[in-house]
Design a protein around this motif. Structure first.
Motif, PDB file in Angstrom:
ATOM      1  N   GLN A 230      80.210  -4.653   6.434  1.00  0.00           N
ATOM      2  CA  GLN A 230      79.470  -5.061   5.240  1.00  0.00           C
ATOM      3  C   GLN A 230      78.260  -4.160   5.008  1.00  0.00           C
ATOM      4  N   GLN A 234      77.617  -1.758   1.780  1.00  0.00           N
ATOM      5  CA  GLN A 234      76.391  -1.880   0.994  1.00  0.00           C
ATOM      6  C   GLN A 234      75.658  -0.542   0.916  1.00  0.00           C
ATOM      7  N   THR A 238      74.917   1.688  -2.598  1.00  0.00           N
ATOM      8  CA  THR A 238      73.548   1.895  -3.079  1.00  0.00           C
ATOM      9  C   THR A 238      73.034   3.320  -2.897  1.00  0.00           C
ATOM     10  N   SER A 255      81.556  -4.816  -3.354  1.00  0.00           N
ATOM     11  CA  SER A 255      80.534  -5.220  -2.391  1.00  0.00           C
ATOM     12  C   SER A 255      80.313  -6.733  -2.386  1.00  0.00           C
ATOM     13  N   LYS A 259      81.341  -9.533   0.732  1.00  0.00           N
ATOM     14  CA  LYS A 259      80.449 -10.542   1.313  1.00  0.00           C
ATOM     15  C   LYS A 259      81.162 -11.892   1.431  1.00  0.00           C
TER      16      LYS A 259
END
Length: 292
Positions: A230, A234, A238, A255, A259
């Protein structure tokens, strides 16, 4: 007739409350099968606007590691729960005995471990240098073998068991271990089941021990593995380099869906534990509340 109506109303309230408790899980499940574009456009919904399994496809790109993480977590949870419950109960029982001379001192010593924390660095030095808890399965089990809070929970329950039971057994020639195994432990099944459930949840949800004490990726438990995946997703979503990769592949990383998929993968197995301890759990919640 009035009694039947009252009973039906109680069942209706319980049913409605149960549905409200189930809604968050259903929302997470639905979101894990929703496309990233749909989540951004419409938010989270109980029914997916656009059904998509890309989050699970991404998680299972290395399915062998996921299955290995499940295996490690199951071994640690089962072995750790049994060992921790044995250590905790064998400490809590003497602390509940009024005839034990050092009872007050031992209770105070156990309480100090809750009030005072030695710090992460001394803890790490003790685990690695003195206990050699690094890069092995014992590193995921031994640090959590005895939790003072669980000790006091069991001690409170043991104190509700009349002393006359153990005293009569001693008059018949039974020793302390036999008294505990054949008399006290069967009477304490609700408390042991409740504390055992707490311990199992602690081991299953833990990722901290793996992060600090493991360097070998093949020993990573499921929680740490999924947390790493995860975090990587992420970061890619980003970062500037990640944006270039996404544009080059012509897609969008799910993303938000990942989660939710991580929540489903981690919560699934532990849910099956509840039916086995349900009949003990309600009674165990009242540990030490009523003197018997």
């Amino acid at each position: 007739m009035i009694r039947k109506w009252n009973l039906g109303l109680v069942y209706l309230v319980i049913l409605v409350f149960s549905l409200f408790c189930f809604l968050p899980f259903l929302l997470v499940l639905s979101s894990s099968f929703t496309s990233e574009e749909s989540i951004i456009a419409h938010g989270y919904n109980l029914i997916p606007h656009v059904f998509d399994t890309s989050a699970y496809h991404l998680l299972f790109l290395d399915g062998e590691r996921i299955l290995n993480g499940y295996k490690i977590s199951i071994i640690v949870t089962v072995g750790g729960t049994v060992a921790s419950l044995a250590v905790t109960s064998l400490l809590a029982y003497p602390l509940a005995l009024k005839r034990l001379k050092l009872r007050k001192a031992l209770n105070l010593y156990t309480l100090i471990t809750i009030l005072i924390n030695g710090g992460i660095v001394p803890w790490y030095i003790v685990c690695v240098r003195y206990l050699h808890l690094q890069d092995n399965l014992f590193a995921l089990i031994v640090p959590y073998l005895c939790q003072a809070w669980n000790v006091f929970l069991l001690r409170s329950f043991f104190q509700t068991i009349p002393d006359e039971i153990s005293e009569s057994a001693k008059m018949d020639g039974a020793g302390e271990y036999r008294i505990f195994c054949t008399i006290i432990a069967p009477l304490a099944k609700p408390a042991l089941a409740t504390v055992g459930l707490f311990i199992a949840l602690m081991y299953w949800n833990d990722w901290w021990l793996g992060l600090t004490l493991l360097n070998r990726t093949e020993l990573q438990p499921l929680q740490l593995l999924l947390r790493t995946i995860q975090s990587n997703v992420q970061f890619i979503s980003t970062s500037a380099q990640g944006a270039e990769i996404i544009r080059a592949t012509g897609g969008r990383l799910p993303s938000e869906g990942i989660k939710m998929a991580v929540c489903i993968l981690t919560i699934g197995p532990i849910v099956f534990v509840y039916p086995f301890v349900q009949r003990f759990f309600i009674k165990g919640l009242t540990i030490g509340a009523v003197k018997g």
